[in-house]
Design a protein around this motif. Structure first.
Motif, mmCIF file in Angstrom:
data_model
loop_
_atom_site.group_PDB
_atom_site.id
_atom_site.type_symbol
_atom_site.label_atom_id
_atom_site.label_comp_id
_atom_site.label_asym_id
_atom_site.label_seq_id
_atom_site.Cartn_x
_atom_site.Cartn_y
_atom_site.Cartn_z
ATOM 1 N N ARG A 29 10.927 -5.418 -19.277
ATOM 2 C CA ARG A 29 9.746 -6.231 -19.006
ATOM 3 C C ARG A 29 9.085 -5.777 -17.706
ATOM 4 O O ARG A 29 7.863 -5.752 -17.585
ATOM 5 N N ALA A 30 9.917 -5.390 -16.735
ATOM 6 C CA ALA A 30 9.369 -5.028 -15.433
ATOM 7 C C ALA A 30 8.773 -3.619 -15.431
ATOM 8 O O ALA A 30 7.733 -3.385 -14.835
ATOM 9 N N TYR A 31 9.453 -2.680 -16.096
ATOM 10 C CA TYR A 31 9.030 -1.288 -15.942
ATOM 11 C C TYR A 31 8.357 -0.703 -17.172
ATOM 12 O O TYR A 31 7.680 0.296 -17.088
ATOM 13 N N TRP A 32 8.617 -1.274 -18.349
ATOM 14 C CA TRP A 32 8.013 -0.695 -19.548
ATOM 15 C C TRP A 32 7.672 -1.785 -20.545
ATOM 16 O O TRP A 32 8.264 -1.873 -21.609
ATOM 17 N N PRO A 33 6.692 -2.654 -20.164
ATOM 18 C CA PRO A 33 6.380 -3.785 -21.036
ATOM 19 C C PRO A 33 5.922 -3.345 -22.418
ATOM 20 O O PRO A 33 6.130 -4.052 -23.410
ATOM 21 N N GLY A 34 5.292 -2.156 -22.500
ATOM 22 C CA GLY A 34 4.806 -1.692 -23.794
ATOM 23 C C GLY A 34 5.931 -1.462 -24.784
ATOM 24 O O GLY A 34 5.766 -1.595 -25.990
ATOM 25 N N GLY A 35 7.116 -1.100 -24.245
ATOM 26 C CA GLY A 35 8.238 -0.795 -25.137
ATOM 27 C C GLY A 35 9.179 -1.960 -25.305
ATOM 28 O O GLY A 35 10.316 -1.793 -25.749
ATOM 29 N N PHE A 36 8.690 -3.179 -24.948
ATOM 30 C CA PHE A 36 9.572 -4.345 -24.935
ATOM 31 C C PHE A 36 10.292 -4.557 -26.264
ATOM 32 O O PHE A 36 11.452 -4.937 -26.302
ATOM 33 N N ASP A 37 9.563 -4.269 -27.360
ATOM 34 C CA ASP A 37 10.142 -4.525 -28.669
ATOM 35 C C ASP A 37 11.391 -3.695 -28.937
ATOM 36 O O ASP A 37 12.154 -3.991 -29.843
ATOM 37 N N TYR A 38 11.570 -2.654 -28.154
ATOM 38 C CA TYR A 38 12.712 -1.779 -28.445
ATOM 39 C C TYR A 38 13.847 -1.949 -27.460
ATOM 40 O O TYR A 38 14.786 -1.171 -27.452
ATOM 41 N N TYR A 39 13.766 -2.992 -26.600
ATOM 42 C CA TYR A 39 14.814 -3.122 -25.586
ATOM 43 C C TYR A 39 16.191 -3.292 -26.214
ATOM 44 O O TYR A 39 17.186 -2.839 -25.676
ATOM 45 N N VAL A 40 16.206 -3.917 -27.399
ATOM 46 C CA VAL A 40 17.500 -4.169 -28.041
ATOM 47 C C VAL A 40 18.230 -2.855 -28.323
ATOM 48 O O VAL A 40 19.446 -2.766 -28.183
ATOM 49 N N LEU A 41 17.458 -1.831 -28.664
ATOM 50 C CA LEU A 41 18.093 -0.558 -29.003
ATOM 51 C C LEU A 41 18.857 0.009 -27.803
ATOM 52 O O LEU A 41 19.902 0.620 -27.954
ATOM 53 N N LEU A 42 18.338 -0.214 -26.605
ATOM 54 C CA LEU A 42 19.040 0.243 -25.417
ATOM 55 C C LEU A 42 20.100 -0.772 -24.996
ATOM 56 O O LEU A 42 21.124 -0.409 -24.413
ATOM 57 N N ALA A 43 19.852 -2.044 -25.315
ATOM 58 C CA ALA A 43 20.795 -3.087 -24.913
ATOM 59 C C ALA A 43 22.125 -2.923 -25.634
ATOM 60 O O ALA A 43 23.172 -3.263 -25.094
ATOM 61 N N VAL A 44 22.103 -2.373 -26.856
ATOM 62 C CA VAL A 44 23.347 -2.222 -27.616
ATOM 63 C C VAL A 44 24.328 -1.303 -26.879
ATOM 64 O O VAL A 44 25.442 -1.729 -26.560
ATOM 65 N N PRO A 45 23.955 -0.065 -26.548
ATOM 66 C CA PRO A 45 24.914 0.744 -25.791
ATOM 67 C C PRO A 45 25.214 0.180 -24.404
ATOM 68 O O PRO A 45 26.340 0.274 -23.943
ATOM 69 N N ALA A 46 24.212 -0.445 -23.775
ATOM 70 C CA ALA A 46 24.451 -0.982 -22.433
ATOM 71 C C ALA A 46 25.495 -2.090 -22.465
ATOM 72 O O ALA A 46 26.389 -2.143 -21.618
ATOM 73 N N SER A 47 25.387 -2.977 -23.471
ATOM 74 C CA SER A 47 26.352 -4.074 -23.520
ATOM 75 C C SER A 47 27.743 -3.540 -23.848
ATOM 76 O O SER A 47 28.740 -4.014 -23.309
ATOM 77 N N PHE A 48 27.785 -2.528 -24.709
ATOM 78 C CA PHE A 48 29.082 -1.916 -25.010
ATOM 79 C C PHE A 48 29.667 -1.325 -23.733
ATOM 80 O O PHE A 48 30.819 -1.576 -23.382
ATOM 81 N N GLY A 49 28.847 -0.553 -23.019
ATOM 82 C CA GLY A 49 29.323 0.126 -21.817
ATOM 83 C C GLY A 49 29.804 -0.853 -20.761
ATOM 84 O O GLY A 49 30.894 -0.696 -20.207
ATOM 85 N N ALA A 50 28.984 -1.900 -20.514
ATOM 86 C CA ALA A 50 29.337 -2.850 -19.456
ATOM 87 C C ALA A 50 30.657 -3.534 -19.764
ATOM 88 O O ALA A 50 31.558 -3.599 -18.918
ATOM 89 N N ALA A 51 30.780 -4.027 -21.013
ATOM 90 C CA ALA A 51 32.002 -4.750 -21.352
ATOM 91 C C ALA A 51 33.198 -3.801 -21.370
ATOM 92 O O ALA A 51 34.296 -4.158 -20.928
ATOM 93 N N ALA A 52 33.010 -2.580 -21.871
ATOM 94 C CA ALA A 52 34.116 -1.623 -21.929
ATOM 95 C C ALA A 52 34.585 -1.278 -20.518
ATOM 96 O O ALA A 52 35.787 -1.175 -20.256
ATOM 97 N N LEU A 53 33.647 -1.136 -19.616
ATOM 98 C CA LEU A 53 33.996 -0.819 -18.229
ATOM 99 C C LEU A 53 34.830 -1.939 -17.613
ATOM 100 O O LEU A 53 35.897 -1.697 -17.039
ATOM 101 N N VAL A 54 34.342 -3.170 -17.783
ATOM 102 C CA VAL A 54 35.098 -4.309 -17.251
ATOM 103 C C VAL A 54 36.477 -4.359 -17.901
ATOM 104 O O VAL A 54 37.495 -4.579 -17.229
#
Lengths: 427, 523
Positions: free
Chosen positions: B280-305
């Motif tokens: 939302r802050a840096y690429w509002p135009g691509g907001f609809d696709y944030y989920v696609l990046l959120a999937v690996p990010a959530s995996f990574g964050a939880a796996a790291l913890v």
């Protein structure tokens, strides 16, 4: 120093300090301050809602002190934290009255906390101001209820939905979380609907567990039920379960104009952490909205946002929100101050007598009146539609203030109950 | 583009368009709802494009007014509704407020204009809107559209709306026709109409026709309901599967009673929230696709913890289930408090991207929400990925051999300590994925995990510890069972009945649906 000696020394110091404090307060403070208790949870599950009420009381006290205080004395707040723990509420109340010698307390949010402190206030003959909408069925000489009784929130909301402007609903889904407030409210509403000629097959009463998050079946049921005629949903769903519910409604294509949902526990503060897009057009019934246009409200919001900025209150210092219980708290403390002035004393019985018929220009734009007898405020009822920015559009209001009926006439057992508290406290 | 259609539509309208007058604009925008609706219906038959634009703007909540003027807002600037000229917006201008009644009138008005759009899709949408509330005042319009319509599907739809309007007609033959024609529409709205007419109808012949139509519609609706229960069951099952799959690895395969499993989901959900905010802050135009990046990010964050937890705490507690339980429970409290300190105690809003909002109407009374469909697909993908990983890769082989016989695996040169970390991180990462999915249907808050920890253990134990297939069957079975019971007895009782069922089931069959077979079972 061995442990027991150290302990003894510590407790001695503590006693000495305590004595010193007592001596100090009795000499320096007791003479020229009036102590006011604040009994709101500042930690635990209710902290989210109750913390701002503590701040509202402190703001009002600052304001009264800035005008020179009461009876020539300054007000001194005594803030305690009952930590969302219902039995602790009673203990803290005892401490406030017995130890701190407060003359009045502003506090409680949930009905169960109020029920917990009620015997304390009756026994010690002290005063409590309770600022939240509740299910009624209670009336105590020692309590002033500045929130709405069911006939000041639930029933007008249903009447609105029945009217042409509200969509002319014929069938009703009464949906709530499974505990005492929704169950009592729905009992009253069912009796009210019966009195309006709505039959049992046109009422669907549903409950979900606390924290329920899968509303697919319920929404599908509402959809099916709505096929039988114009339907409205009365929601007493509590807390954050509202979000998955509204999300599911939006996804299932049930729009507010087809099946309006009116909620009794969704306000500005509750919408703060919520994506409001799927909620637009749904309704809430309160006695105050931040969006109400009235000089008293503009002033109230400004006071609050200045105060929040000055004190750095989390959340509110960036985006100051006001809501119904805050307004009720503010009216309560100001009326109490007026009553003390009128009585010329802070004595409980004298203040109770002076409270009758007090008026105050409420932020909701009306002149709020304390009923002469039944300890409830006369309140205007507003129906608001949720806007995309988390505020409410007022679409309907009662022509004037409504008198509270703590004993709902729609519950048969209430027949013959007096609409005023017994003057002698129950022992 | 929309303006163009509206313009065209206005031109096609029957009566010669008359220019919108300032008085009409005022009557439309201000005053009581009743009088505004009257004004709307008066303007509608002769609406010119200025009037259409004003109605559209009102439906979009983009009109302001003062005591003397009405102003249409567009991109923050004010325009006069009659002349279209730019005007200054006075300080005192108030928003025009529409209640639900006014809003449905505005929508109906726009729909009746769009009904003459040259675009078949716009027409199909318009007739859907009009189907909701048939009022006789729009009958001439509908007749005209019906006569002009060329596309058969839309003509049918218009025909149904026309029939719905004729149902209240004074002419018996018309009513009879209408009832017959409505029989094959099959929407819940039609059922409502027919039921209402049935109450008022006195003519036996028409009553019979309505009865036949109602029977036909109810038959069709019943199918939608049955399919709906199955779909919601599968949808709940897919969520249960996602939340339990990670646990099937950490508890099922590794034997760690991980009470912090729910908090790992919460971390995944918060990772989704952070990614959403970054977009939302840096690429509002691509907001609809944030989920696609959120999937690996959530995996990574939880796996790291998860990996940090395993290395720092759980590693020292293998083989001591009670201590593990207490330690992980403590960790869960620490994680919750940490999130509270960082993000605040209140829930945070996670918005659905546009393509995950709304749903597809599979049948007239069965809407399949996109977010639920996406989660079902996501669960299938994650399941496929995990089972491929466990069954086909070298890492999976090591995980299996370490869990089956640790000493022998170590003797064969497998670095068992590292495999433990990998496996635990994998299970945690999957929990993170579940959190990402949950953020799309529920609340994201510090105690998100608390609500799912019992469910996830339930699924793993019911399915049979150590069995991925068991987890799948248990999740889907519980989902469908729960929804069947909920439809029958309500949410509160359904939950209790499911728990009672599990207690009895586990007593009769402690090993779960699928028991481990072979030597590994005794290990």
């Amino acid at each position: 120093m061995n442990p027991s000696r150290r302990l003894a020394a510590q407790s001695l110091t503590a006693v000495a300090l305590g004595l010193a404090a007592l001596g100090y307060s009795s000499v320096a403070l007791a003479a020229d301050t009036i102590k006011v208790g604040v009994l709101h949870s500042l930690s635990g599950t209710m902290a989210i809602s109750e913390t701002v009420l503590k701040d509202t009381v402190l703001m009002a006290i600052d304001e009264i002190n800035a005008k020179g205080g009461l009876l020539g004395k300054k007000l001194e707040p005594v803030v305690v934290d009952p930590a969302s723990n219902w039995p602790l509420f009673a203990e803290k109340a005892k401490q406030l009255i017995g130890q701190d010698k407060v003359v009045v307390t502003f506090g409680c949010w949930t009905s169960v906390s109020r029920k917990s402190v009620l015997p304390v206030y009756e026994e010690l003959n002290s005063l409590l101001f309770y600022p939240v909408q509740y299910e009624g069925e209670e009336l105590s000489k020692n309590v002033f209820y500045t929130g709405a009784a069911p006939n000041q929130q639930a029933i007008p909301a249903v009447e609105y939905l029945m009217s042409k402007a509200g969509g002319g609903a014929k069938r009703w889904v009464l949906l709530g979380t499974d505990y005492v407030y929704p169950r009592t409210t729905n009992k009253i509403l069912r009796a009210f609907l019966h009195s309006k000629g709505v039959k049992d097959e046109d009422i669907d009463e549903k409950y979900t567990p606390f924290g329920h998050s899968d509303y697919q079946t319920i929404v599908a049921d509402i959809k099916k039920f709505a096929a039988g005629g114009k339907t409205a949903v009365v929601s007493t769903i509590n807390g954050d379960s509202n979000v998955p519910f509204y999300k599911e409604l939006g996804n299932a294509g049930l729009k507010a104009k087809d099946v309006p949902v009116v909620a009794f526990s969704v306000g500005e503060e509750e919408l703060r952490g919520v994506d409001t897009k799927p909620l637009v057009g749904h309704l809430a019934a309160w006695n105050y909205f931040q969006s109400i246009k009235a000089p008293a409200n503009t002033e109230f919001i400004k006071k609050w946002s200045d105060y929040a900025k000055a004190k750095g209150i989390a959340g509110h210092k960036d985006k100051a929100l006001t809501n119904d219980p805050m307004e009720a708290t503010y009216i309560g403390i100001n009326m109490w101050a007026q009553a003390v002035k009128k009585a010329g004393s802070t004595d409980t019985d004298k203040v109770i007598a002076a409270m009758a018929g007090q008026t105050f220009p409420a932020p909701s734009g009306i002149t709020s009146t304390m009923d002469a007898k039944n300890h409830h405020l006369h309140k205007s009822v507003f129906i608001g539609e949720i806007k995309a920015d988390g505020q409410f559009n007022v679409v309907w209001k009662t022509p004037g203030p409504v008198k509270a009926q703590p004993w709902s006439p729609y519950i048969p057992e209430n027949k013959g109950k007096k609409d005023e508290p017994d003057l002698v406290a129950k022992k | 583009m929309r303006w163009f259609f509206l313009l065209m539509a206005a031109l096609v309208l029957a009566a010669p368009a008359r220019a919108l007058t300032p008085a009409q604009a005022r009557a439309l925008a201000t005053g009581e709802v009743e009088s505004r609706i009257a004004a709307l219906n008066a303007v509608l038959p002769t609406a010119d494009d200025a009037a259409v634009a004003l109605i559209q703007a009102m439906a979009d909540d983009a009109v302001k007014f003062t005591d003397s003027v009405v102003i249409v807002m567009k991109d923050g600037k004010g325009f006069d509704p009659v002349s279209g000229a730019a005007v200054a917006v006075p300080e005192a201008a108030e928003d025009v407020i529409n209640n639900n009644e006014m809003r449905s009138e505005l929508d109906a008005a726009l729909a009746s204009i769009k009904l003459f759009s040259p675009d078949a899709k716009v027409r199909a949408e318009a007739i859907k809107t009009l189907a909701g509330e048939p009022s006789e005042s729009k009958l001439p319009l509908i007749e005209k559209a019906y006569a002009a319509e060329a596309v058969p599907a839309i003509k049918d739809a218009i025909g149904h709306v026309r029939a719905a309007m004729l149902l209240g007609s004074a002419d018996k033959a018309k009513r009879l026709d209408a009832a017959k024609s409505l029989g094959d529409s099959g929407t819940p709205a039609t059922k409502t109409l027919l039921l209402e007419r049935m109450k008022a109808e006195t003519d036996p012949e028409v009553r019979a026709a309505i009865g036949v139509a109602l029977g036909a519609i109810e038959g069709r609706l019943a199918w939608g309901e049955r399919l709906g229960v199955i779909f919601t069951g599968i949808s709940l099952g897919s969520i249960l599967l996602l939340v339990a799959l990670g646990l099937a690895i950490t508890y099922g395969l590794m034997g760690v009673i991980n009470m912090a499993h729910g908090e790992l989901m919460m971390i995944g959900a918060y990772a989704t929230y952070v990614i959403q905010n970054l977009f939302r802050a840096y690429w509002p135009g691509g907001f609809d696709y944030y989920v696609l990046l959120a999937v690996p990010a959530s995996f990574g964050a939880a796996a790291l913890v998860g990996a940090v937890l395993e290395r720092s705490v759980i590693r020292w507690l293998y083989g001591r289930p009670l201590e593990t339980l207490l330690a992980t429970w403590g960790i869960s409290l620490v994680l919750q408090q940490a999130v509270r300190s960082i993000f605040g105690a209140q829930n945070v809003p996670v918005e659905n991207p546009a393509w995950l909002s709304g749903g597809v109407a599979a049948m007239s009374n069965l809407t399949l929400p996109y977010n639920r469909l996406a989660i079902i697909a996501f669960a299938v993908l994650v399941l496929a990925g995990v089972s491929a990983l466990i069954a086909r890769t070298r890492l999976g082989l090591f995980v299996r051999c370490v869990t089956q016989n640790r000493k022998m695996a170590a003797c064969m040169g497998v670095n068992t300590a590292r495999i433990d970390t990998y496996a635990f991180a994998l299970g945690s990462g999957i929990a993170g994925l579940a959190g990402c999915a949950l953020s799309q249907v529920g609340n994201v808050g510090p105690d998100l995990g608390q609500g799912y920890i019992v469910d996830s253990f339930m699924v793993v134990v019911l399915g049979g510890v150590g069995q991925l297939a068991g987890t799948v069957y248990a999740a889907l079975g519980l989902g469908v069972l729960n929804k069947l019971l909920e439809g029958w007895q309500g949410a509160v009782l359904a939950k209790i009945m499911v728990l009672v069922f599990i207690v009895i089931f586990i007593q009769k069959r402690p090993q779960g649906i699928f028991a481990m077979k072979g030597r590994s079972a005794e290990a």
